[in-house]
Design a protein around this motif. Structure first.
Motif, PDB file in Angstrom:
ATOM      1  N   GLY A 112       8.893 -16.447   5.983  1.00 38.84           N
ATOM      2  CA  GLY A 112       7.531 -16.026   5.634  1.00 38.84           C
ATOM      3  C   GLY A 112       7.382 -15.844   4.140  1.00 38.84           C
ATOM      4  N   PRO A 113       6.133 -15.681   3.701  1.00 41.30           N
ATOM      5  CA  PRO A 113       5.876 -15.612   2.253  1.00 41.30           C
ATOM      6  C   PRO A 113       6.305 -14.288   1.641  1.00 41.30           C
ATOM      7  CG  PRO A 113       3.866 -15.156   3.465  1.00 41.30           C
ATOM      8  CD  PRO A 113       4.914 -15.488   4.495  1.00 41.30           C
ATOM      9  N   ARG A 114       6.400 -14.295   0.323  1.00 41.39           N
ATOM     10  CA  ARG A 114       6.478 -13.047  -0.416  1.00 41.39           C
ATOM     11  C   ARG A 114       5.080 -12.474  -0.514  1.00 41.39           C
ATOM     12  NH1 ARG A 114      10.191 -10.539  -3.470  1.00 41.39           N
ATOM     13  NH2 ARG A 114      12.158 -11.639  -3.418  1.00 41.39           N
ATOM     14  N   LEU A 115       4.953 -11.161  -0.439  1.00 41.56           N
ATOM     15  CA  LEU A 115       3.621 -10.553  -0.494  1.00 41.56           C
ATOM     16  C   LEU A 115       3.576  -9.426  -1.496  1.00 41.56           C
ATOM     17  CD1 LEU A 115       3.587 -10.588   3.254  1.00 41.56           C
ATOM     18  CD2 LEU A 115       1.419 -11.028   2.139  1.00 41.56           C
ATOM     19  N   ALA A 116       2.460  -9.351  -2.189  1.00 40.75           N
ATOM     20  CA  ALA A 116       2.231  -8.196  -3.064  1.00 40.75           C
ATOM     21  C   ALA A 116       0.891  -7.595  -2.677  1.00 40.75           C
ATOM     22  CB  ALA A 116       2.197  -8.631  -4.519  1.00 40.75           C
ATOM     23  N   LEU A 117       0.892  -6.309  -2.364  1.00 42.56           N
ATOM     24  CA  LEU A 117      -0.356  -5.619  -2.035  1.00 42.56           C
ATOM     25  C   LEU A 117      -0.678  -4.653  -3.175  1.00 42.56           C
ATOM     26  CD1 LEU A 117       0.177  -4.676   1.739  1.00 42.56           C
ATOM     27  CD2 LEU A 117      -0.416  -6.872   0.736  1.00 42.56           C
ATOM     28  N   ILE A 118      -1.834  -4.862  -3.773  1.00 42.75           N
ATOM     29  CA  ILE A 118      -2.232  -4.034  -4.922  1.00 42.75           C
ATOM     30  C   ILE A 118      -3.385  -3.129  -4.508  1.00 42.75           C
ATOM     31  CG2 ILE A 118      -3.082  -4.080  -7.302  1.00 42.75           C
ATOM     32  CD1 ILE A 118      -1.920  -6.891  -7.551  1.00 42.75           C
ATOM     33  N   ASP A 119      -3.164  -1.835  -4.605  1.00 39.67           N
ATOM     34  CA  ASP A 119      -4.190  -0.871  -4.207  1.00 39.67           C
ATOM     35  C   ASP A 119      -4.891  -0.354  -5.456  1.00 39.67           C
ATOM     36  OD1 ASP A 119      -5.672   0.784  -2.606  1.00 39.67           O
ATOM     37  OD2 ASP A 119      -4.170   2.383  -2.543  1.00 39.67           O
ATOM     38  N   ALA A 120      -6.041  -0.908  -5.749  1.00 42.62           N
ATOM     39  CA  ALA A 120      -6.751  -0.534  -6.979  1.00 42.62           C
ATOM     40  C   ALA A 120      -8.215  -0.260  -6.645  1.00 42.62           C
ATOM     41  CB  ALA A 120      -6.635  -1.656  -8.005  1.00 42.62           C
ATOM     42  N   PRO A 121      -8.478   0.833  -5.881  1.00 39.12           N
ATOM     43  CA  PRO A 121      -9.851   1.060  -5.413  1.00 39.12           C
ATOM     44  C   PRO A 121     -10.880   1.061  -6.540  1.00 39.12           C
ATOM     45  CG  PRO A 121      -8.484   3.049  -5.165  1.00 39.12           C
ATOM     46  CD  PRO A 121      -7.572   1.903  -5.463  1.00 39.12           C
ATOM     47  N   ASP A 122     -10.505   1.635  -7.703  1.00 39.64           N
ATOM     48  CA  ASP A 122     -11.464   1.718  -8.806  1.00 39.64           C
ATOM     49  C   ASP A 122     -11.245   0.614  -9.841  1.00 39.64           C
ATOM     50  OD1 ASP A 122     -12.559   4.155  -7.755  1.00 39.64           O
ATOM     51  OD2 ASP A 122     -10.733   5.147  -8.431  1.00 39.64           O
TER      52      ASP A 122
END
Ligand SMILES: [Zn+2]
Length: 325
Positions: A112-122
């Motif tokens: 499966g792929p590499r994943l990056a999840l970026i949490d930047a609500p503002d």
């Protein structure tokens, strides 16, 4: 794999993208997605679920408990990177994004792929966004970035145009009730919390029996001051200005209550959200609307003033003096 509640169209689309990724048919699969929409509706939860479903060792039969799913939940999966502000309330730093891009250029260690999840609500600072551009222009092999942000307009046009934007809406009342029932709330609590939450899962979850009681207490204290020239406002000033208290949330709670009263004055049915506060809603009619709106706008200004680091005590005292009349 436990699907997120609600957002059925989005979940179905992500599932079919997941199938394409697993079958290595990369047609239609993008390397960068933006999950946008109101806060608290489940964008981040959906992003984490998608990462789990893309990396899961057992796919359909998994109860979120295979080795891979557990590592993602714990934040220790070698192929899945999470990026959130290091200090809450502060933006993501450029070094965090550089490190993320470096990781994304490595080969994935598991299928499966590499994943990056970026949490930047503002949103995040322009330099940090620029640091992503090269990745977005020439993405290495199988890698997917998901940016979770409330408003995609806060992304540089060069970033935004290279991402697929997936727009989330609020949840329906039925969806919130099923979320709350799954979380073990009684039907009564679920009904009230979902009516207050206006489509936001995080809010609905915050209104457990204790949260509802706290809300009722705060509203009663606020109403005891309202329109009562003899009232001593200082205890409430101290309580609302105290840094140790979640004063943003409390002001928002009072503002939301004020909005419910405005709606009630216009004849809307808001008793379901406020079974314990019905006496305060009785007798509201269009004659009250103007004053309620004027108070609500002062409350909204006070909330913004506090966000700008204004002297909290002064700002709240001024508001309560106004409200006292
Ligand atoms: Zn799994």
């Amino acid at each position: 794999m436990t699907r997120p509640i609600g957002h059925r169209g989005i979940v179905a689309r992500l599932e079919s993208l997941g199938t394409a990724v697993r079958d290595r048919e990369h047609e239609g699969v993008h390397h960068a997605y933006v999950f946008s929409g109101p806060s608290g509706v489940g964008k981040w939860t959906t992003a984490v679920w998608w990462a789990m479903s893309l990396k899961c060792e057992e796919a359909t039969t998994c109860d979120d408990d295979c080795g891979s799913c557990r590592q993602i939940t714990a934040g220790t999966h070698p192929d899945v990177a999470f990026c959130r502000p290091e200090d809450s309330g502060k933006p993501i730093k450029i070094d965090q994004i550089r490190e993320l891009i470096r990781l994304m250029s490595l080969r994935s260690q598991r299928p499966g792929p590499r994943l990056a999840l970026i949490d930047a609500p503002d949103g995040f600072v322009v330099d940090a966004q620029s640091a992503m551009l090269k990745f977005l222009e020439e993405p290495p092999g199988a890698s997917i970035i998901v940016i979770v942000i409330d408003n995609p307009a806060l992304l540089l046009p060069t970033v935004r145009s290279r991402c697929q934007i997936i727009r989330f809406g609020t949840l329906t009342k039925e969806e919130l009730i099923s979320l709350l029932t799954d979380a073990g709330r009684s039907a009564e609590t679920a009904g009230q919390a979902s009516a207050i939450a206006r489509g936001r899962a995080s809010k609905a979850l915050a209104y457990d029996p204790e949260g509802l009681e706290l809300r009722a207490t705060l509203i009663n204290e606020f109403e005891a001051v309202r329109g009562n020239r003899q009232a001593d406002i200082e205890p409430l000033v101290t309580k609302l200005a105290d840094k140790k208290n979640p004063r943003d949330e409390w002001l928002e709670m009072l503002l939301e209550w004020q909005v419910a009263k405005i709606e009630a004055s216009a004849g809307a049915e808001v008793a379901e959200a406020n079974p314990d506060l019905r006496n305060l809603l009785d007798g509201l009619d269009p004659a009250h609307t103007e004053r309620l709106i004027s108070e609500a706008s002062k409350m909204s200004f006070t909330r913004s003033a506090l966000a700008r680091q204004a002297n909290a005590k002064l700002a709240i005292r001024e508001l309560l003096l106004d409200i006292r009349g």
